[in-house]
Design a protein around this motif. Sequence first.
Motif, mmCIF file in Angstrom:
data_model
loop_
_atom_site.group_PDB
_atom_site.id
_atom_site.type_symbol
_atom_site.label_atom_id
_atom_site.label_comp_id
_atom_site.label_asym_id
_atom_site.label_seq_id
_atom_site.Cartn_x
_atom_site.Cartn_y
_atom_site.Cartn_z
ATOM 1 N N TYR A 230 -4.714 -12.568 15.782
ATOM 2 C CA TYR A 230 -3.473 -13.119 15.204
ATOM 3 C C TYR A 230 -3.178 -12.400 13.895
ATOM 4 C CZ TYR A 230 -0.466 -15.996 12.315
ATOM 5 O OH TYR A 230 0.533 -16.413 11.482
ATOM 6 N N GLN A 231 -1.915 -12.017 13.698
ATOM 7 C CA GLN A 231 -1.489 -11.412 12.434
ATOM 8 C C GLN A 231 -0.209 -12.088 11.966
ATOM 9 O OE1 GLN A 231 -0.780 -7.157 12.499
ATOM 10 N NE2 GLN A 231 -0.682 -7.044 10.268
ATOM 11 N N GLY A 232 -0.201 -12.478 10.685
ATOM 12 C CA GLY A 232 0.979 -13.088 10.100
ATOM 13 C C GLY A 232 1.465 -12.315 8.895
ATOM 14 N N TYR A 233 2.789 -12.115 8.795
ATOM 15 C CA TYR A 233 3.413 -11.463 7.645
ATOM 16 C C TYR A 233 4.246 -12.483 6.887
ATOM 17 C CZ TYR A 233 2.848 -7.104 10.395
ATOM 18 O OH TYR A 233 2.358 -6.063 11.134
ATOM 19 N N ILE A 234 4.259 -12.366 5.564
ATOM 20 C CA ILE A 234 5.153 -13.157 4.724
ATOM 21 C C ILE A 234 5.845 -12.198 3.765
ATOM 22 C CG2 ILE A 234 5.364 -15.000 3.015
ATOM 23 C CD1 ILE A 234 2.804 -16.207 4.143
ATOM 24 N N SER A 235 7.163 -12.085 3.879
ATOM 25 C CA SER A 235 7.938 -11.202 3.017
ATOM 26 C C SER A 235 9.405 -11.596 3.096
ATOM 27 C CB SER A 235 7.768 -9.734 3.454
ATOM 28 O OG SER A 235 8.646 -8.883 2.740
ATOM 29 N N ASP A 236 10.140 -11.372 2.008
ATOM 30 C CA ASP A 236 11.579 -11.626 2.032
ATOM 31 C C ASP A 236 12.304 -10.614 2.905
ATOM 32 O OD1 ASP A 236 11.296 -13.767 0.340
ATOM 33 O OD2 ASP A 236 11.695 -12.607 -1.481
ATOM 34 N N TYR A 238 10.764 -9.001 5.779
ATOM 35 C CA TYR A 238 10.389 -9.184 7.181
ATOM 36 C C TYR A 238 9.193 -10.119 7.256
ATOM 37 C CZ TYR A 238 8.574 -8.166 11.841
ATOM 38 O OH TYR A 238 8.117 -8.281 13.125
ATOM 39 N N ALA A 239 9.304 -11.126 8.105
ATOM 40 C CA ALA A 239 8.204 -12.054 8.335
ATOM 41 C C ALA A 239 8.040 -12.242 9.833
ATOM 42 C CB ALA A 239 8.480 -13.393 7.652
ATOM 43 N N ASP A 240 6.788 -12.409 10.264
ATOM 44 C CA ASP A 240 6.558 -12.517 11.702
ATOM 45 C C ASP A 240 5.166 -13.083 11.960
ATOM 46 O OD1 ASP A 240 7.069 -12.349 14.397
ATOM 47 O OD2 ASP A 240 7.581 -10.217 14.379
ATOM 48 N N ASP A 241 4.971 -13.526 13.206
ATOM 49 C CA ASP A 241 3.670 -13.939 13.715
ATOM 50 C C ASP A 241 3.420 -13.176 15.002
ATOM 51 O OD1 ASP A 241 2.847 -16.400 11.975
ATOM 52 O OD2 ASP A 241 4.949 -16.745 12.498
ATOM 53 N N ILE A 242 2.289 -12.476 15.075
ATOM 54 C CA ILE A 242 2.019 -11.565 16.179
ATOM 55 C C ILE A 242 0.674 -11.898 16.810
ATOM 56 C CG2 ILE A 242 1.525 -9.148 16.775
ATOM 57 C CD1 ILE A 242 3.491 -8.346 14.579
ATOM 58 N N LEU A 243 0.631 -11.848 18.128
ATOM 59 C CA LEU A 243 -0.608 -11.981 18.874
ATOM 60 C C LEU A 243 -0.924 -10.661 19.556
ATOM 61 C CD1 LEU A 243 -0.642 -15.445 20.688
ATOM 62 C CD2 LEU A 243 -1.951 -14.735 18.679
ATOM 63 N N ARG A 244 -2.197 -10.251 19.470
ATOM 64 C CA ARG A 244 -2.653 -9.053 20.173
ATOM 65 C C ARG A 244 -3.854 -9.406 21.039
ATOM 66 N NH1 ARG A 244 -1.757 -7.199 14.979
ATOM 67 N NH2 ARG A 244 -0.068 -5.684 14.773
ATOM 68 N N GLY A 245 -4.042 -8.600 22.073
ATOM 69 C CA GLY A 245 -5.221 -8.743 22.912
ATOM 70 C C GLY A 245 -5.529 -7.412 23.556
#
Length: 317
Positions: A230-236, A238-245
Amino acid sequence: MLKSLICLLFIFTIYNVQAQYTETINSNRPGESQGGFAVGKGVLQLEAGAYMGNDDHTLFRQETDILGAMYGLRYGFLTENLELNLFGSFQDQTTTVRVGNRDQESQIRNFRSNTIGAKYLVSDPYKNAEEDKPNLYSWKANRRFKWKTLIPAISVYGGANFSFGDSPYLYPGESKFSPKAAVITQNNWGRWVLVMNFIADKFTEEFPSYGAIATVTHAITPKFAVFGEYQGYISDLYADDILRGGAAYLLLDDLQIDVSGLINFKDTPSRWQVAGGFSYRLDFHSDDEVLEDSFDEQSNQRRQRSKNSGFQFDDEE
């Protein structure tokens, strides 16, 4: 200031040398996180791959097809605790925007990112660790959860982002050089490994980015491992939540191949990517550089097997 840094590095070199070298390759791929341990003194390692994907932004009525290549170069320098590295990517993307009843296309091709930095292990609970001996008088004691296994290895990372020429991936006013820092933790539980990255990126710029990555790896066999991330970004900006496998396979002691994919959870844009790559090391590590502590043979073998920083493989068939 420079003299102080050199002095500190010299002290770390003398008093914190410990074995991080593993008999099999120690790779960050195919996840995005950095592992807590370095590649080992004298080891030069290449980690590279290609990816393709699509970003579909419903609000802007635009779709972007993506092709790219990512690369990493890692080198164990001066001490077993220190790693110098370079990570980057080159991307070719074609964006189609719906304007009225017509589609307009534009293309971008350039380096998306380049970061040079150093990672240093500051705390290692596995140092001088001894094999737990069974309690011959208590079945319950042998089954009891060991709280000390929750204590992770901890590394710190500092780096600099840099761009070539007029990069289209920089927003207006963004500097060509900016800092990046991270705190990295790693827990080893037999065939399971948990890696956490806490990242502050471009924090001197107008739009800094903060994020976290959690990667769980499991060795299915001595040569085959899978991961979820799981990777989460916080920024004015670009923000996102990403799943990788994905998965990795150990072809040789010094060569690993991998495949992976990602998805996210929003439609501004919705994203998917698939990737494949490899990791290869040139092993100039010398046995006399391994820690000279008085480990028994069994404890040392367990410790070596547990130190893969990205994917963990068992050395025993």
